[in-house]
Scaffold this motif. Sequence first.
Motif, PDB file in Angstrom:
ATOM      1  N   ARG A  68       0.866  -1.183   0.000  1.00  0.00           N
ATOM      2  CA  ARG A  68       0.000   0.000   0.000  1.00  0.00           C
ATOM      3  C   ARG A  68       0.904   1.235   0.000  1.00  0.00           C
ATOM      4  NH1 ARG A  68      -5.285   0.503   1.211  1.00  0.00           N
ATOM      5  NH2 ARG A  68      -5.353  -1.621   2.019  1.00  0.00           N
ATOM      6  N   HIS A  69       0.745   2.066  -1.063  1.00  0.00           N
ATOM      7  CA  HIS A  69       1.652   3.205  -1.207  1.00  0.00           C
ATOM      8  C   HIS A  69       0.982   4.253  -2.102  1.00  0.00           C
ATOM      9  CE1 HIS A  69       5.286   5.515  -2.314  1.00  0.00           C
ATOM     10  NE2 HIS A  69       5.796   5.040  -1.186  1.00  0.00           N
ATOM     11  N   PRO A  70       1.252   5.553  -1.871  1.00  0.00           N
ATOM     12  CA  PRO A  70       0.667   6.593  -2.741  1.00  0.00           C
ATOM     13  C   PRO A  70       1.011   6.426  -4.217  1.00  0.00           C
ATOM     14  CG  PRO A  70       1.555   7.577  -0.743  1.00  0.00           C
ATOM     15  CD  PRO A  70       1.975   6.136  -0.724  1.00  0.00           C
ATOM     16  N   HIS A  71       2.163   5.807  -4.519  1.00  0.00           N
ATOM     17  CA  HIS A  71       2.551   5.631  -5.921  1.00  0.00           C
ATOM     18  C   HIS A  71       1.632   4.636  -6.643  1.00  0.00           C
ATOM     19  CE1 HIS A  71       6.970   7.140  -5.331  1.00  0.00           C
ATOM     20  NE2 HIS A  71       6.043   8.056  -5.080  1.00  0.00           N
ATOM     21  N   VAL A  72       0.946   3.791  -5.879  1.00  0.00           N
ATOM     22  CA  VAL A  72       0.026   2.846  -6.508  1.00  0.00           C
ATOM     23  C   VAL A  72      -1.124   3.606  -7.161  1.00  0.00           C
ATOM     24  CG1 VAL A  72      -1.511   0.888  -6.124  1.00  0.00           C
ATOM     25  CG2 VAL A  72       0.658   1.035  -4.878  1.00  0.00           C
ATOM     26  N   ALA A  73      -1.558   4.703  -6.530  1.00  0.00           N
ATOM     27  CA  ALA A  73      -2.622   5.522  -7.124  1.00  0.00           C
ATOM     28  C   ALA A  73      -2.160   6.115  -8.458  1.00  0.00           C
ATOM     29  CB  ALA A  73      -3.032   6.622  -6.148  1.00  0.00           C
ATOM     30  N   LEU A  74      -0.903   6.566  -8.498  1.00  0.00           N
ATOM     31  CA  LEU A  74      -0.351   7.084  -9.757  1.00  0.00           C
ATOM     32  C   LEU A  74      -0.268   5.974 -10.807  1.00  0.00           C
ATOM     33  CD1 LEU A  74       2.565   9.311  -8.388  1.00  0.00           C
ATOM     34  CD2 LEU A  74       0.342  10.076  -9.249  1.00  0.00           C
ATOM     35  N   LEU A  75       0.099   4.790 -10.344  1.00  0.00           N
ATOM     36  CA  LEU A  75       0.198   3.651 -11.254  1.00  0.00           C
ATOM     37  C   LEU A  75      -1.169   3.300 -11.833  1.00  0.00           C
ATOM     38  CD1 LEU A  75       1.993   1.412 -12.459  1.00  0.00           C
ATOM     39  CD2 LEU A  75       1.494   0.040 -10.422  1.00  0.00           C
ATOM     40  N   ARG A  76      -2.196   3.330 -10.975  1.00  0.00           N
ATOM     41  CA  ARG A  76      -3.551   3.052 -11.460  1.00  0.00           C
ATOM     42  C   ARG A  76      -3.975   4.080 -12.515  1.00  0.00           C
ATOM     43  NH1 ARG A  76      -7.107  -0.223  -8.507  1.00  0.00           N
ATOM     44  NH2 ARG A  76      -6.174  -1.272  -6.695  1.00  0.00           N
ATOM     45  N   ALA A  77      -3.663   5.331 -12.255  1.00  0.00           N
ATOM     46  CA  ALA A  77      -4.027   6.383 -13.210  1.00  0.00           C
ATOM     47  C   ALA A  77      -3.229   6.230 -14.510  1.00  0.00           C
ATOM     48  CB  ALA A  77      -3.775   7.752 -12.593  1.00  0.00           C
ATOM     49  N   ARG A  78      -1.958   5.866 -14.376  1.00  0.00           N
ATOM     50  CA  ARG A  78      -1.110   5.713 -15.558  1.00  0.00           C
ATOM     51  C   ARG A  78      -1.596   4.581 -16.449  1.00  0.00           C
ATOM     52  NH1 ARG A  78       0.877   4.524 -19.420  1.00  0.00           N
ATOM     53  NH2 ARG A  78       3.041   4.562 -20.130  1.00  0.00           N
ATOM     54  N   LEU A  79      -2.021   3.451 -15.849  1.00  0.00           N
ATOM     55  CA  LEU A  79      -2.493   2.297 -16.610  1.00  0.00           C
ATOM     56  C   LEU A  79      -4.004   2.285 -16.784  1.00  0.00           C
ATOM     57  CD1 LEU A  79      -0.208  -0.504 -15.090  1.00  0.00           C
ATOM     58  CD2 LEU A  79       0.124   0.796 -17.189  1.00  0.00           C
ATOM     59  N   LYS A  80      -4.662   3.372 -16.339  1.00  0.00           N
ATOM     60  CA  LYS A  80      -6.114   3.525 -16.492  1.00  0.00           C
ATOM     61  C   LYS A  80      -6.875   2.355 -15.855  1.00  0.00           C
ATOM     62  CE  LYS A  80      -5.564   6.166 -20.743  1.00  0.00           C
ATOM     63  NZ  LYS A  80      -5.870   6.274 -22.193  1.00  0.00           N
ATOM     64  N   ILE A  81      -6.533   2.118 -14.569  1.00  0.00           N
ATOM     65  CA  ILE A  81      -7.187   1.053 -13.802  1.00  0.00           C
ATOM     66  C   ILE A  81      -8.221   1.689 -12.887  1.00  0.00           C
ATOM     67  CG2 ILE A  81      -6.827  -0.838 -12.180  1.00  0.00           C
ATOM     68  CD1 ILE A  81      -3.903  -0.873 -13.096  1.00  0.00           C
ATOM     69  N   ASP A  82      -9.413   1.134 -12.859  1.00  0.00           N
ATOM     70  CA  ASP A  82     -10.475   1.643 -11.997  1.00  0.00           C
ATOM     71  C   ASP A  82     -10.081   1.443 -10.537  1.00  0.00           C
ATOM     72  OD1 ASP A  82     -12.768   2.567 -10.928  1.00  0.00           O
ATOM     73  OD2 ASP A  82     -14.027   0.873 -11.546  1.00  0.00           O
ATOM     74  N   SER A  83     -10.137   2.535  -9.758  1.00  0.00           N
ATOM     75  CA  SER A  83      -9.709   2.468  -8.355  1.00  0.00           C
ATOM     76  C   SER A  83     -10.808   1.988  -7.422  1.00  0.00           C
ATOM     77  CB  SER A  83      -9.231   3.851  -7.885  1.00  0.00           C
ATOM     78  OG  SER A  83      -8.108   4.248  -8.631  1.00  0.00           O
ATOM     79  N   GLY A  84     -11.996   1.849  -7.916  1.00  0.00           N
ATOM     80  CA  GLY A  84     -13.071   1.375  -7.060  1.00  0.00           C
ATOM     81  C   GLY A  84     -13.745   2.516  -6.311  1.00  0.00           C
ATOM     82  N   PRO A  85     -14.795   2.218  -5.583  1.00  0.00           N
ATOM     83  CA  PRO A  85     -15.561   3.278  -4.892  1.00  0.00           C
ATOM     84  C   PRO A  85     -14.839   3.869  -3.696  1.00  0.00           C
ATOM     85  CG  PRO A  85     -16.429   1.109  -4.337  1.00  0.00           C
ATOM     86  CD  PRO A  85     -15.389   0.880  -5.393  1.00  0.00           C
ATOM     87  N   ASN A  86     -13.945   3.097  -3.067  1.00  0.00           N
ATOM     88  CA  ASN A  86     -13.282   3.583  -1.854  1.00  0.00           C
ATOM     89  C   ASN A  86     -11.942   4.214  -2.196  1.00  0.00           C
ATOM     90  OD1 ASN A  86     -15.386   2.486  -0.289  1.00  0.00           O
ATOM     91  ND2 ASN A  86     -14.368   0.476  -0.326  1.00  0.00           N
ATOM     92  N   ALA A  87     -11.664   5.356  -1.567  1.00  0.00           N
ATOM     93  CA  ALA A  87     -10.413   6.068  -1.844  1.00  0.00           C
ATOM     94  C   ALA A  87      -9.201   5.248  -1.412  1.00  0.00           C
ATOM     95  CB  ALA A  87     -10.418   7.421  -1.137  1.00  0.00           C
ATOM     96  N   THR A  88      -9.356   4.458  -0.360  1.00  0.00           N
ATOM     97  CA  THR A  88      -8.215   3.685   0.134  1.00  0.00           C
ATOM     98  C   THR A  88      -7.816   2.590  -0.842  1.00  0.00           C
ATOM     99  OG1 THR A  88      -9.770   2.297   1.352  1.00  0.00           O
ATOM    100  CG2 THR A  88      -8.754   4.137   2.536  1.00  0.00           C
ATOM    101  N   ASP A  89      -8.782   2.118  -1.653  1.00  0.00           N
ATOM    102  CA  ASP A  89      -8.460   1.076  -2.617  1.00  0.00           C
ATOM    103  C   ASP A  89      -7.422   1.542  -3.632  1.00  0.00           C
ATOM    104  OD1 ASP A  89     -11.852  -0.231  -2.833  1.00  0.00           O
ATOM    105  OD2 ASP A  89     -10.236  -0.581  -1.389  1.00  0.00           O
ATOM    106  N   ALA A  90      -7.384   2.846  -3.890  1.00  0.00           N
ATOM    107  CA  ALA A  90      -6.455   3.389  -4.883  1.00  0.00           C
ATOM    108  C   ALA A  90      -5.003   3.216  -4.452  1.00  0.00           C
ATOM    109  CB  ALA A  90      -6.755   4.863  -5.135  1.00  0.00           C
ATOM    110  N   LEU A  91      -4.747   3.033  -3.173  1.00  0.00           N
ATOM    111  CA  LEU A  91      -3.375   2.915  -2.687  1.00  0.00           C
ATOM    112  C   LEU A  91      -2.902   1.465  -2.610  1.00  0.00           C
ATOM    113  CD1 LEU A  91      -3.497   5.504   0.239  1.00  0.00           C
ATOM    114  CD2 LEU A  91      -2.962   5.887  -2.171  1.00  0.00           C
ATOM    115  N   LEU A  92      -3.797   0.511  -2.836  1.00  0.00           N
ATOM    116  CA  LEU A  92      -3.453  -0.900  -2.657  1.00  0.00           C
ATOM    117  C   LEU A  92      -3.043  -1.538  -3.980  1.00  0.00           C
ATOM    118  CD1 LEU A  92      -3.309  -3.422  -0.869  1.00  0.00           C
ATOM    119  CD2 LEU A  92      -5.725  -3.847  -1.430  1.00  0.00           C
ATOM    120  N   TYR A  93      -1.906  -2.215  -3.956  1.00  0.00           N
ATOM    121  CA  TYR A  93      -1.413  -2.964  -5.127  1.00  0.00           C
ATOM    122  C   TYR A  93      -2.046  -4.355  -5.060  1.00  0.00           C
ATOM    123  CZ  TYR A  93       2.019  -4.141  -8.794  1.00  0.00           C
ATOM    124  OH  TYR A  93       2.627  -4.481  -9.974  1.00  0.00           O
ATOM    125  N   ASP A  94      -3.216  -4.486  -5.695  1.00  0.00           N
ATOM    126  CA  ASP A  94      -3.960  -5.732  -5.584  1.00  0.00           C
ATOM    127  C   ASP A  94      -3.790  -6.592  -6.834  1.00  0.00           C
ATOM    128  OD1 ASP A  94      -5.439  -4.432  -7.494  1.00  0.00           O
ATOM    129  OD2 ASP A  94      -7.136  -4.008  -6.169  1.00  0.00           O
TER     130      ASP A  94
END
Length: 608
Positions: free
Chosen positions: A229-255
């Motif tokens: 779990r890291h703030p860079h995961v959110a950047l990675l999701r945005a870079r690869l256009k991955i849906d982060s889900g409804p919860n903001a915390t999900d955006a930080l998890l490398y799942d």
Amino acid sequence: MHFVYRVAFVCAVGWAAAGPAMALAPEAIKPPETLSNTVGTDVARRLKSTRGADAPTRKDIKALRAVYKKRDGAPMWVTWRGLTPKAVALVAEIKNAERWGLNPRSFRLPKIAAAADATSRLDVAKLAHAEVLLSKAVLKYARYARGGRVEPLRLTKFLDRKPQLADPEDVITLVSTAANPTATLLRYHPQHRQFKRLRARYVALLDGRAKAKKRIKLPAGPLLKRGVRHPHVALLRARLKIDSGPNATDALLYDRVVEAAVRAYQKRESMSADGIVGSGTRAVLNKVTGPSRAKLLANMEQWRWMPRELGEVYVWVNVPEYKIRVVRDGEIIHTERVVVGKATNQTVIFSDELEWVDFHPSWYVPESIKVNEIAPSMRYGGMAALERQGLEIRCPSGVRAIRRRKQQNLFGFWNNEPEPVSLVDIRRCQVRQPPGPRNALGIVKFKFPNKHAIYFHDTPSKHLFNKRTRTYSHGCIRVRDPLKLAEILLGYDADMSRATIDNIVNGPVETRKITMRKKIKVHITYFTALIDNNGGESYFTDVYGHDKRINLGIAGKYHLVEPVPEPRKPGTRRRNADQVASTRRRAAQQRRRRSSSDDWIKNIFQGF
């Protein structure tokens, strides 16, 4: 008598009266002044001299002389009142040359205004000047559209392309007689789909409709992998256009979803698809996307050099992409990874025809490797290494073969040292590796004989295909799955099945040559920009620096083109004293340790 005088008088009077009229008769029947015998004469005079013209221009002038002679001097582009409507359209199109990747300033165009009224005439000299300028501009435009703007071999010997220029006499005849001369002129540009797509992208850049995409960048940081779990995961999701889900915390998890997206991206980029984002994956994710105009121009120019007909079935190797494709009827039917030449042993860019396929080939060591690598290494016990690799050395009669001899040193020990061998000797000797599991060419070789000694082949060093940058060979092209390539090509050419190929491969270890009947086209290219059928854009690293060379050629700055670096011969000194000392220490270690004598030969086999 008086009658005779009277008749003579009447005749004399009649002759006197008719005399002036008869004298004026030739003037009265003189043809009116025409374009052919006025403007045409001036045009012929202007085309008489070729002083100061380059070779292509001299050829154009010669063609124009022949065309105007066939037309009896009749102009093609002007009337007494100025330019014809077709000429006006051509001038407008040539001024539009930038939208086709050409420089409008390269073409001198006529600048004459139309006559004031229907009875006015323009000056003959102006009309002739306009006629010649437009004829020359049309020929130069057609030549540049076909690739005559740049001389590839002046840039480097590794761009062995010769553009297929159209005959200038045919060009001027077709354009001048066409119902739509502008469409006829534009057909001299490449008709390949890739050129049209690149040109559309280039026009979009010119119009400002499409700019380089601003990608989200990942700063330096920790290793990202599943469960982190890291703030860079959110950047990675945005870079690869991955849906982060409804919860903001999900955006930080490398799942699991992020891991799958990263693996897919790594696979597309020919990286090791481990699903982990380290420094290497971060660097690739952060690479600049969107082409520059210079990159598009360089790639468009290379399409001008390509044959207009690529073949019904052809093999296409794109060096910066490290890919080989088989194309049939314009559709890609097979794609595979390849290893290409190093920056100092570049794979040459050219086209040829596949003539035969060898199963269980022998490897005859090229002269460059014999001279630059084998001969200098003989002083370090290289002969024994050659023998252990199964290489055979055969020298012609009168040439001393390379043999080892024992020499006693000052301390009473015997050393195995090679006899002194000149470079001339090694060049005259044949070094061959017979078929077998250790053969540098593997089990199959695809030959399209050429002056560069380049071909496709198998390799025992399969691990290099997992590298993202695959510049390891001495110039030849190594194919990851050569049997699949053989199956496709021989199936098309000789209806040979995979079972038949497997029987040859698993049979006696001896060379089997299969001659091609259709001689399939082979195109080795250097495109750093490609656009697929869906509009997807792919841009590749300019590993050999050819894009820069081509753009210098387009600008006419051949004197600024940097030469390709040559491979350093083993044993030659470097300028840096520390490097020289290091080289000497390594040489001493090689003499002390018997096993080290195999290192250089392994490098040769891995790099062929």
